[in-house]
Design a protein around this motif. Structure first.
Motif, PDB file in Angstrom:
ATOM      1  N   UNK A 100     -13.191  45.398  14.836  1.00 13.73           N
ATOM      2  CA  UNK A 100     -14.080  46.131  14.091  1.00 13.73           C
ATOM      3  C   UNK A 100     -14.758  47.451  14.700  1.00 13.73           C
ATOM      4  N   UNK A 101     -14.194  48.140  15.915  1.00  8.99           N
ATOM      5  CA  UNK A 101     -14.217  49.143  16.376  1.00  8.99           C
ATOM      6  C   UNK A 101     -13.733  50.573  15.749  1.00  8.99           C
ATOM      7  N   UNK A 102     -12.598  50.106  14.879  1.00  4.50           N
ATOM      8  CA  UNK A 102     -12.072  51.391  14.187  1.00  4.50           C
ATOM      9  C   UNK A 102     -11.698  50.729  12.708  1.00  4.50           C
ATOM     10  N   UNK A 103     -11.362  51.649  11.755  1.00  5.26           N
ATOM     11  CA  UNK A 103     -11.142  51.317  10.391  1.00  5.26           C
ATOM     12  C   UNK A 103      -9.710  51.580  10.331  1.00  5.26           C
ATOM     13  N   UNK A 104      -8.994  51.096   9.129  1.00  6.34           N
ATOM     14  CA  UNK A 104      -7.579  51.300   8.937  1.00  6.34           C
ATOM     15  C   UNK A 104      -7.078  52.602   8.846  1.00  6.34           C
ATOM     16  N   UNK A 105      -8.063  53.147   8.021  1.00  5.59           N
ATOM     17  CA  UNK A 105      -8.028  54.778   7.679  1.00  5.59           C
ATOM     18  C   UNK A 105      -7.782  55.464   9.085  1.00  5.59           C
ATOM     19  N   UNK A 106      -8.726  55.115  10.122  1.00  8.14           N
ATOM     20  CA  UNK A 106      -8.573  55.996  11.158  1.00  8.14           C
ATOM     21  C   UNK A 106      -7.499  55.762  11.909  1.00  8.14           C
ATOM     22  N   UNK A 107      -6.752  54.794  11.800  1.00  6.39           N
ATOM     23  CA  UNK A 107      -5.457  54.626  12.721  1.00  6.39           C
ATOM     24  C   UNK A 107      -4.011  55.026  11.827  1.00  6.39           C
ATOM     25  N   UNK A 108      -4.304  55.698  10.574  1.00  7.64           N
ATOM     26  CA  UNK A 108      -3.164  56.184   9.726  1.00  7.64           C
ATOM     27  C   UNK A 108      -2.451  57.242  10.244  1.00  7.64           C
ATOM     28  N   UNK A 109      -1.395  57.311  10.815  1.00  5.75           N
ATOM     29  CA  UNK A 109      -0.642  58.579  11.418  1.00  5.75           C
ATOM     30  C   UNK A 109      -0.210  59.498  10.417  1.00  5.75           C
ATOM     31  N   UNK A 110       0.532  59.106   9.148  1.00 10.02           N
ATOM     32  CA  UNK A 110       1.258  59.819   8.303  1.00 10.02           C
ATOM     33  C   UNK A 110       0.575  59.415   7.024  1.00 10.02           C
ATOM     34  N   UNK A 111      -0.136  60.246   6.304  1.00 11.11           N
ATOM     35  CA  UNK A 111      -0.715  60.022   4.952  1.00 11.11           C
ATOM     36  C   UNK A 111       0.234  60.550   3.916  1.00 11.11           C
ATOM     37  N   UNK A 112       0.145  60.236   2.711  1.00  9.17           N
ATOM     38  CA  UNK A 112       0.826  60.563   1.451  1.00  9.17           C
ATOM     39  C   UNK A 112       1.010  62.191   1.623  1.00  9.17           C
ATOM     40  N   UNK A 113       0.286  62.935   1.716  1.00 10.04           N
ATOM     41  CA  UNK A 113       0.380  64.221   1.788  1.00 10.04           C
ATOM     42  C   UNK A 113       1.253  64.618   2.887  1.00 10.04           C
ATOM     43  N   UNK A 114       1.215  64.023   4.013  1.00 10.58           N
ATOM     44  CA  UNK A 114       2.172  64.427   4.991  1.00 10.58           C
ATOM     45  C   UNK A 114       3.728  64.185   4.682  1.00 10.58           C
ATOM     46  N   UNK A 115       4.051  62.891   4.062  1.00 14.68           N
ATOM     47  CA  UNK A 115       5.480  62.663   3.567  1.00 14.68           C
ATOM     48  C   UNK A 115       5.743  63.755   2.474  1.00 14.68           C
ATOM     49  N   UNK A 116       4.658  64.113   1.443  1.00 16.70           N
ATOM     50  CA  UNK A 116       5.128  64.840   0.433  1.00 16.70           C
ATOM     51  C   UNK A 116       5.429  66.443   0.898  1.00 16.70           C
ATOM     52  N   UNK A 117       4.645  66.942   1.914  1.00 17.73           N
ATOM     53  CA  UNK A 117       4.796  68.245   2.737  1.00 17.73           C
ATOM     54  C   UNK A 117       6.045  68.286   3.231  1.00 17.73           C
ATOM     55  N   UNK A 118       6.795  67.256   3.577  1.00 14.71           N
ATOM     56  CA  UNK A 118       7.934  67.345   4.393  1.00 14.71           C
ATOM     57  C   UNK A 118       9.240  66.765   3.434  1.00 14.71           C
ATOM     58  N   UNK A 119       8.695  66.439   1.934  1.00 14.31           N
ATOM     59  CA  UNK A 119       9.953  66.163   1.052  1.00 14.31           C
ATOM     60  C   UNK A 119      10.596  64.893   1.475  1.00 14.31           C
TER      61      UNK A 119
END
Lengths: 118, 813
Positions: free
Chosen positions: B53-72
Motif C-alpha cells: 500500500x506504499x505505492x499505487x499501480x500508476x506510480x510504478x508504470x514505466x511506459x504508458x500508452x503515450x510513450x509507445x505511440x511516440x515511438x511508433x
C-alpha cells in the motif's frame, strides 16, 4: 582397462539421493567397492564427498562435527577440509575427494572420480 | 522501409532494451510488441510497495500508452504468441501471423509451483504480476483473513510483509534452515527472522509442504510433520524458472534458459533474447541489474554496433520497509578464505566480509547497509584490500585510516559516560573504585557491579584498569571460549542468562562472535548451555553434539559402536540378562564386557544395527545407560542391609532411587555416583562426583571426588537424616553444577573454582535456594528424562543411519 577411446564424452552422474536426506551440518555415507565415501552437507547447503577415513587413525569422518567447509574427526579432532581433502595444519595428510553436485534437490556423484587409483 | 522487429514479452528487460534502441537509433525498426498481460510495461520489482500500500499501480508504470505511440510501437497486449516459424520468419497468435526481420524473445520467467496435491485450488497463487497483487488485496480486504506464504526467499518475504501490512495473519513456510539462504548466511538469516517475527509474521523453518487442503477453495496447508496451518490464500514463492517453451518449440538451443552469446543472439542469428529467460555462460539471472546490462547490449547488437555482455555480479537488498539487508557475491566459507565479522548487539548490526587473496569476494550486512554499495564496488573492481584490511569492515569513512587506539578512546570518555549498561555504572564510579584500591577485574566487579551481569563491557572495564593503573595493571590471562570470541565460558553463561539468549545465533550476535556460525569447539558448549538454561524453549541441535551423544552409543576405534543398557543401581535379573545375551548373539557382538559401573557393555555393533538392537533391549524393559553422555552415567551400589552383615542402610535401594531421579539429565561433563552401605565403602563412593556413605544415623553426602586423570577424595557436603533429604541435596548440587560449570569441567574442577563454601551456601544452608534448585532440576527432567533409544528404535532411524546408497556394484563394472 584400455577403454580410453570408448569413454563417452558426457559422464552420467549417479543419483545418490535427496539433499534433505543429509541433515544440515551433517553427513551420510555411501558404500563403494573401494570403501565408504562420506557425503557432507554444510551450513550453506553445499555438498562435498570425501573418503570416510581419517588419514590419522582411520576414524569415520562422517561422524565428525561439520563447521564451515571442514569436518573435525570424531576420534582425535583432526580437521579435514571438505573441498580439498587436505588436513588442516599442524597435522598433515590428505583424503581423497569425489566430484559431487546438487541439482533440483538431488545429490549426484561423478562416477569418473570413483574409479582409478585410490 | 524500416526492418520489422517483433518483441515477445512486455516486461522490464524488453522495455529497457527498447528505450536504448530508440535512443541509439530512432526509426531503425518498425516495432511490434506482444505481451501476455493486458497492460504495458511496469516496474515489476515495485510490486511489493503496491501490495503493502506504499505505492499505487500508476506510480510504478514505466511506459504508458503515450510513450509507445511516440515511438511508433504497435502494442498487442493480452495477445499470446503461440509459435515461431523460423523458416518463414513469422510469429503466430490467435489473430494470425506477424512477420519479422529480427525477433527479440523476452518471455521472462514463470513461478515454480511445487507439485503437491491441492496446488490448483482457487486461492493458491504465485506472486509475479499485478493480477496476483490485486487478488491478494481483494482477499486481504476482509479483516482477519489468513495467508500462508510458501518460500522464505526474497520474493516470499516481500509478499509476507505486504500481506501483513494489509492486516492479514501471515505464516511463512520455508524448507531450509534459515531465511533467504541464497543471499544470507545463517547468522543474518537469524536476525531477519527475529525482526519479521517481531512484526508479527510467523516463520516456520525446515518445514516441508505435503499438501494444500480444501474442497472448492484453499482452507489450509498440511506439512510433512502433520502440522496444519489455516489459510485463506496460499502464495507460492519458492522460485522461478526461465519461460522457454516458445524457444524450445522453435528449435532454438535451450538448457535451463535460452542460450545466448555475448551479443545476446540465440542459436538463430535473427533471433535475440534478453532477460530472465536467457542463459549466458551457464548462468540464469533473476534480478534486475543484470537484465538492464543485457538490455544495453541487445540494443547495440540490433543496430549493428559492437557490444558484449560478459555476465553480471549481483547484489541484493530486501524491499521491506525498515529491514536493512544487503548481500553480494559468494559468502561461503573456504580454506583459502577468511572472514571479517563485525557485530554490534546493541544496534542489531551484523556485517560480514569474505576475503580471498586480499580481495572481497562476498559481503552480507544486516541492520546497517550504508556501506553495502561501497563494498560491492570494491568487490566488482577486485580492489586489493591488503593495506586497509584492519579497518575495512568499518567502511569507506574509515578505510585506510589509522586504527583507533582503543585505550585512547576509553581515556577520552567523560566521567559520566556509562560503561556498564546492566547496572548503570559510569566511568567515574569505576575509576574512583580503581584508585581506591580495586586493582583487579574481580575487585571492580565486587565494588561497583560493573561488568558483573552480562559481561559484554568486561573489555572496557579492563581498559579502564589499564588506563588508570598504567604498568601496575597486569591483565588476567582469561582463556576465551574459542577463537570465535573473546568471552570466556563463564562470560558466555552469564550472558545467556542475563540477556535471556535462547538460540545459538542469538548468542553469536550478543557475544560479538567473530565467525558467522561458530566452530567445533564452541557449538557443543553452547548447545549444552542453552538446553540447560532454557529447557522449555531451546531445541537441541544434534549436529552440535559429539558423535557419541548424537548416536546414543559410544564410537570405537574401528568405527563400530558399543551399547550399554542401564542397570539401576547395578541390579539386574535373568530376563534382562537373557535379552542382553540374545541381542549379543543376534547382532554378532564380538565382545561382551562387565564395566566398572556395574553393568554390561556390548562392543563392536554396526551403526545401522543399533536401532534394531535397541528395540530388542527395550522389549525386555532395558533403556539407555547413557554410557556415552555428558550426563548421569551410573550409580554404583553395594548390597547394603538386604544381604550384608555390616550394612547400615538400604544402599542399593537409595542408589536406585537416585538413579531413577537423575537419569537422562545433561550435565557439563559426565557424572558418576555411588552409594556405600557402611564406611567400609565397597561401592568406592569417595572418589565419585557424588558419593553417599550410609551410617547408622543417616547419610553422608560428599561431592567433587575424582578417579581419572586426577585422583581426589570427595569433600563432605552435608549429612542427611533421611533418603529424601539426601536425594534433595544431590539434585540441588547437580543442578547448581548444571547451571554454572564450564562445559567439560567435571564437578571436582568446578568446585575448585567456585569453592565448596559457595556451593554449600546455595545447596545446604539456604533451604529456599535448595528447593528452587531441586524444582528447576525436576522441571528440566520433565522434558529431558526420556529413553533416547525408545525414540530411535524404529525403521526411520535405521534408514537414516544406514548408507545412503550402495555403489559397490557400480564401481565393480
Amino acid at each position: 582397462m584400455n577403454a580410453q577411446t570408448q569413454i563417452a564424452p558426457e559422464v552420467t552422474w549417479i543419483d545418490i539421493g535427496a539433499l534433505d536426506d543429509i541433515p544440515v551440518r551433517g553427513a551420510r555415507v555411501i558404500r563403494t567397492a573401494a570403501g565408504c565415501v562420506a557425503l557432507f552437507r554444510t551450513g550453506a547447503d553445499e555438498v562435498f564427498a570425501i573418503d570416510d577415513t581419517c588419514p590419522h587413525k582411520a576414524g569415520p569422518l562422517s561422524e565428525g562435527i561439520v563447521h564451515d567447509r571442514a569436518v573435525t574427526c570424531p576420534l582425535h579432532n583432526w580437521v579435514i577440509n571438505l573441498e580439498t581433502g587436505m588436513v588442516r595444519g599442524p597435522d598433515e595428510g590428505q583424503v581423497r575427494t569425489y566430484g559431487v553436485k546438487v541439482e533440483a534437490g538431488r545429490i549426484l556423484i561423478d562416477p569418473a572420480t570413483m574409479s582409478g587409483p585410490t | 522501409m524500416a526492418d520489422k522487429l517483433v518483441v515477445i514479452g512486455a516486461g522490464m528487460a524488453s522495455g529497457r532494451a527498447l528505450e536504448h534502441l530508440f535512443e541509439d537509433n530512432p526509426g531503425a525498426y518498425d516495432v511490434t510488441l506482444f505481451g501476455a498481460e493486458p497492460r504495458g510495461n511496469y516496474n515489476r520489482i515495485m510490486l511489493s510497495p503496491v501490495l503493502s500500500g506504499e505505492k499505487t499501480y500508476e506510480e510504478i508504470v514505466t511506459h504508458d500508452a503515450d510513450w509507445y505511440a511516440e515511438h511508433g510501437v504497435t502494442c498487442r497486449f493480452g495477445e499470446t504468441v503461440t509459435s515461431v516459424d523460423r523458416t518463414r520468419k513469422v510469429v503466430t497468435t490467435a489473430n494470425g501471423e506477424t512477420p519479422y526481420d529480427k525477433l527479440l524473445i523476452a518471455t521472462g520467467s514463470a513461478p515454480f509451483i511445487i507439485p503437491v496435491p491441492g496446488k490448483d485450488l482457487p486461492g493458491v497463487m504465485a506472486y509475479r504480476d499485478l493480477d496476483d497483487v490485486n487478488t491478494m488485496l481483494e482477499v486481504a480486504a476482509t479483516p482477519g483473513r489468513k495467508a500462508v506464504v510458501i518460500g522464505g526467499g526474497l520474493l516470499g518475504l516481500e509478499a509476507a510483509a505486504g500481506l501483513l501490512e494489509q492486516g492479514m495473519d501471515v505464516t511463512v513456510i520455508h524448507l531450509m534452515g534459515h531465511l533467504m539462504e541464497r543471499q544470507l548466511d545463517p547468522a543474518a538469516g537469524f536476525l531477519l527472522k527475529q525482526e519479521l517475527e517481531g512484526r508479527g509474521i510467523k516463520v516456520e523453518l525446515n518445514a516441508a509442504t505435503k499438501a494444500i487442503l480444501g474442497e472448492d477453495k484453499v482452507d489450509a496447508v498440511l506439512m510433512e510433520d502433520g502440522r496444519v496451518f489455516d489459510a485463506d490464500i496460499v502464495v507460492m514463492a519458492v522460485g522461478i524458472r526461465p519461460e522457454t517453451r516458445l524457444a524450445t518449440d522453435a528449435g532454438l538451443a535451450v538448457s535451463r534458459g535460452i542460450h545466448i552469446d555475448d551479443q545476446m543472439v540465440t542459436s538463430d542469428p535473427d533471433i535475440l533474447a534478453v532477460g530472465e529467460c536467457v542463459e549466458h555462460n551457464n548462468t540464469v539471472y533473476g534480478l534486475v541489474a543484470p537484465l538492464y546490462e543485457m538490455a544495453k547490449v541487445v540494443a547495440k547488437t540490433l543496430t549493428g554496433e559492437e557490444a558484449a555482455y560478459t555476465g553480471s555480479l549481483t547484489s541484493t537488498k530486501l524491499k521491506v520497509t525498515g529491514v536493512d539487508l544487503f548481500s553480494a557475491g559468494d559468502f561461503a566459507d573456504g580454506e583459502d578464505r577468511e572472514e571479517i565479522v563485525l557485530r554490534d548487539a546493541a544496534r542489531g548490526v551484523y556485517k560480514r566480509l569474505v576475503i580471498q587473496e586480499d580481495k572481497i569476494v562476498g559481503a552480507v550486512m544486516y541492520g546497517d547497509t550504508q556501506d553495502g554499495s561501497w563494498f560491492f564496488g570494491q568487490l566488482k573492481d577486485g580492489t586489493d584490500i591488503k593495506e586497509m584490511r584492519e579497518t575495512l569492515i568499518f567502511g569507506p569513512a574509515f578505510a585506510g585510516g589509522t586504527p583507533l587506539d582503543p585505550m585512547a578512546a576509553v581515556a577520552a570518555l567523560p566521567d559520566e559516560a556509562e560503561i556498564c549498561g546492566c547496572n548503570g555504572i559510569c566511568k567515574g564510579q569505576i575509576t574512583t573504585a580503581i584508585t581506591s584500591g580495586a586493582n583487579t577485574l574481580d575487585l571492580v566487579r565486587q565494588k561497583t557491579k560493573a561488568s558483573g551481569s552480562c559481561g559484554t563491557c568486561t573489555g572496557l572495564v579492563e581498559q579502564l584498569l589499564a588506563v588508570t593503573l598504567g604498568d601496575e595493571y597486569a591483565a588476567p590471562a582469561a582463556q576465551p571460549m574459542c577463537k570465535c570470541t573473546d568471552l570466556t565460558h563463564e562470560d558466555v553463561r552469564r550472558l545467556i542468562k542475563s540477556q535471556e539468549l535462547k538460540s545459538m545465533p542469538a548468542v553469536w550476535q550478543a557475544g560479538h562472535w567473530k565467525t558467522s556460525c561458530g566452530c567445533a569447539v564452541c557449538r557443543p558448549a553452547l548447545n549444552y548451555y542453552l538446553l540447560s538454561d532454557w529447557p522449555d524453549e531451546y531445541q537441541d541441535d544434534p549436529q552440535s553434539r559429539f558423535v557419541n551423544e548424537r548416536n546414543h552409543a559410544n564410537i570405537q576405534k574401528d568405527g563400530t559402536f558399543s551399547v550399554v543398557p542401564r542397570m539401576w543401581g547395578g541390579i539386574t535379573n535373568p530376563t534382562e540378562l537373557r535379552a542382553i545375551a540374545d541381542a549379543a548373539e543376534k547382532f554378532n557382538v564380538p565382545t561382551v564386557k562387565v564395566t566398572g559401573g556395574q553393568r554390561i557393555d556390548l562392543l563392536g555393533v554396526r551403526k545401522e544395527d543399533l536401532p534394531a538392537m535397541w528395540a530388542d533391549l527395550n522389549a525386555a524393559g532395558l533403556v539407555s545407560g547413557h554410557a556415552y553422555a555428558k550426563g548421569l552415567r551410573t550409580v554404583k551400589t553395594c548390597v547394603g542391609t538386604d544381604h550384608c552383615r555390616f550394612g547400615t542402610q538400604d544402599s542399593t535401594g537409595l542408589g536406585i532411587k537416585i538413579e531413577k531421579a537423575m537419569w537422562g539429565s545433561w550435565t557439563p561433563h559426565k557424572v558418576k555416583m555411588a552409594v556405600s552401605g557402611c564406611p567400609r565403602n565397597c561401592a568406592e563412593a569417595t572418589c565419585k562426583d557424588v558419593g553417599v556413605i550410609c551410617v547408622d544415623s543417616g547419610y553422608e553426602v560428599s561431592v567433587a571426588g575424582a578417579a581419572g586423570m586426577d585422583v581426589k577424595e570427595t569433600e563432605m557436603l552435608a549429612k542427611a537424616e533421611t533418603e529424601e533429604e539426601s536425594l534433595d541435596l544431590i539434585m540441588a548440587f547437580v543442578q547448581l553444577y548444571r547451571e554454572n560449570a564450564k562445559y567439560l569441567d567435571r564437578p571436582y574442577k568446578w568446585v575448585a573454582k567456585v569453592g565448596l563454601d559457595w556451593v554449600k551456601e546455595r545447596v545446604v544452608d539456604d533451604l529456599d535456594s535448595r528447593a528452587a534448585l531441586v524444582a528447576r532440576f525436576e522441571h528440566s527432567q520433565s522434558i529431558y528424562q526420556s529413553d533416547p533409544w525408545a525414540a530411535r528404535a524404529d525403521d526411520a532411524t535405521t534408514k537414516k543411519w544406514s548408507p545412503m546408497a550402495d555403489l559397490t556394484m557400480e564401481a565393480a563394472e
